[in-house]
Enzyme design. Structure first.
Site, PDB file in Angstrom:
ATOM      1  N   SER A  54      -3.089   7.027   4.341  1.00 16.70           N
ATOM      2  CA  SER A  54      -4.100   7.060   3.764  1.00 16.70           C
ATOM      3  C   SER A  54      -4.540   7.806   3.732  1.00 16.70           C
ATOM      4  O   SER A  54      -5.767   9.059   3.287  1.00 16.70           O
ATOM      5  CB  SER A  54      -4.492   6.045   2.000  1.00 16.70           C
ATOM      6  OG  SER A  54      -5.517   5.642   3.616  1.00 16.70           O
ATOM      7  N   LYS A 156     -11.865   4.938   5.019  1.00 17.65           N
ATOM      8  CA  LYS A 156     -11.900   6.280   3.836  1.00 17.65           C
ATOM      9  C   LYS A 156     -12.901   6.927   4.635  1.00 17.65           C
ATOM     10  O   LYS A 156     -14.116   6.499   5.523  1.00 17.65           O
ATOM     11  CB  LYS A 156     -12.089   5.227   2.515  1.00 17.65           C
ATOM     12  CG  LYS A 156     -11.124   4.340   1.925  1.00 17.65           C
ATOM     13  CD  LYS A 156      -9.886   4.685   2.028  1.00 17.65           C
ATOM     14  CE  LYS A 156      -8.263   3.724   1.928  1.00 17.65           C
ATOM     15  NZ  LYS A 156      -7.126   4.132   1.638  1.00 17.65           N
TER      16      LYS A 156
END
Length: 395
Positions: A54, A156
């Site tokens: 990701s 993230k």
């Protein structure tokens, strides 16, 4: 005879004492090492490994990194009854490593800074709250409820901080009306149209592309003409330009969902919004002290936060209204800051677009640098270790 026996017993007792002393020294050393490691892990920094793509190509699968707890301030333990140096389970088993019989109030020690836009942040995923985890099982399978400090660690990039107005338009993030600077390693889906069969190893893998699959209309039915075939690849804008140089590649096109095409399971999963991952918002990220009126749109966006992440009791959403202790409330003031997180692999990241805002009390630390990088699927054995990425600073 008695004297002789005593003389034989005395050396034996001395040997036993020496062995007992050696064992005690060894045990003391082990306990001290565990205590020191636990203290360092809690107070200063912690090691993590990247298990998914990701954040590619900023962070690659198989990379080991250190995360600073000092940057944003170390959290005091919330779940004290825990086996040292574990997270959710005991090593190599599915046995829980903690007991939730005792829960302490959360405090954060002073840090160097607050979370800023552009920071690569490790946090506990909020969707493992016991009140919402089942709601997100379609996006994140196998979710289980855990206390705040033992929820699964995610990494993230913070694209919007508390108080920011965020909007994604055509895949580009805008904050407070200004286009954000895209991370150097940011990846997107590209349609690669080819006039001939592509040698995936020589073309894709040699160019650092690890995720690719034959094109089907399920990706985006506006990408290809009726007679076109090709691949969907996840890569950077720079690599996409390199692909255009191959004489057998007809064209390379960024895959962006059109505005108004509603995407399933996107947060807040309400009929009031027709958002998708490439066209999201506008939305204001909650900030401590910010007051909102509880109109239907705001209840859809923030009702879950108010109900489960603000420490409120007896709050429910009923018939599109927010009810607290049996009384309808029309305004609400947030008690903490929140953040909007997105993966740099923008088309392959389950992030805030899918499960919402990250509360400040879920923040673990700032990713600082990669100390080891192991390729789980190298082209050849000599490339198993990515030497050029060792001790690289994370930006």
């Amino acid at each position: 005879m008695i004297t002789s026996v005593k003389r034989k017993i005395q050396p034996l007792q001395k040997d036993l004492k020496n062995k007992e002393s050696a064992f005690r020294d060894w045990l003391d050393s082990i306990l001290f090492a565990v205590f020191a490691a636990t203290l360092i892990r809690w107070l200063f920094f912690e090691a993590f490994v990247i298990p998914s793509s990701s954040m590619e190509s900023t962070l690659l699968v198989g990379e080991y990194l250190f995360v600073s707890k000092l940057h944003y301030g170390t959290r005091t333990p919330i779940t004290p009854l825990q086996v040292p140096l574990t997270h959710q389970t005991i090593w190599g088993t599915q046995i829980p490593s903690y007991l939730d019989w005792v829960s302490l109030p959360e405090f954060r020690l002073p840090g160097f800074s607050d979370v800023k836009r552009g920071d690569v942040v490790v946090f506990n995923i909020p969707s493992e709250n016991e009140g919402v985890y089942q709601k997100y099982s379609n996006v994140l399978p196998n979710l289980k409820p855990h206390p705040i400090d033992l929820r699964t660690n995610y990494i993230k990039r913070c694209v919007a901080q508390a108080g920011d107005n965020l909007e994604v338009k055509g895949g580009q993030v805008y904050v407070n009306g200004i286009a954000s600077t895209n991370p150097e390693g940011m990846q997107n889906d590209y349609f690669v149209s080819s006039a001939a069969l592509i040698n995936e190893l020589n073309v894709f893998r040699k160019n650092g592309i690890r995720e690719y699959s034959p094109y089907t209309e399920t990706f985006n039915d506006t990408l290809a003409a009726n007679d076109e075939s090709g691949y969907i690849v996840k890569t950077t804008a720079g690599t996409a330009e390199k692909l255009k140089a191959y004489d057998f590649i007809k064209r390379v096109q960024l895959s962006v969902l059109p505005k108004g095409m509603k995407e399933t399971y996107l947060y807040p999963n309400s009929e009031l919004f027709d958002w998708n991952k490439d066209n999201y918002g506008p939305v204001t990220v909650p900030k401590e002290g910010m007051t909102i009126s509880l109109i239907p749109r705001n209840i859809a966006l923030f009702g879950e936060i108010i109900q489960f992440f603000e420490g409120n009791q007896n709050v429910v959403i009923k018939n599109g209204e927010l009810i607290k202790a049996g009384q309808k409330i029309t305004n609400y003031t947030f008690k903490q800051d929140y953040y909007f997180m997105m993966g740099d692999n923008r088309h392959n990241s389950a992030d805030s677009r899918y499960w919402g805002f990250v509360p400040k009390n879920h923040i673990v630390g700032k990713a600082v640098f990669v100390w080891m990088s192991i390729d789980p699927d190298p082209i050849n054995f000599l490339e198993k270790i990515r030497w050029n990425r060792l001790f690289s600073v994370i930006n």
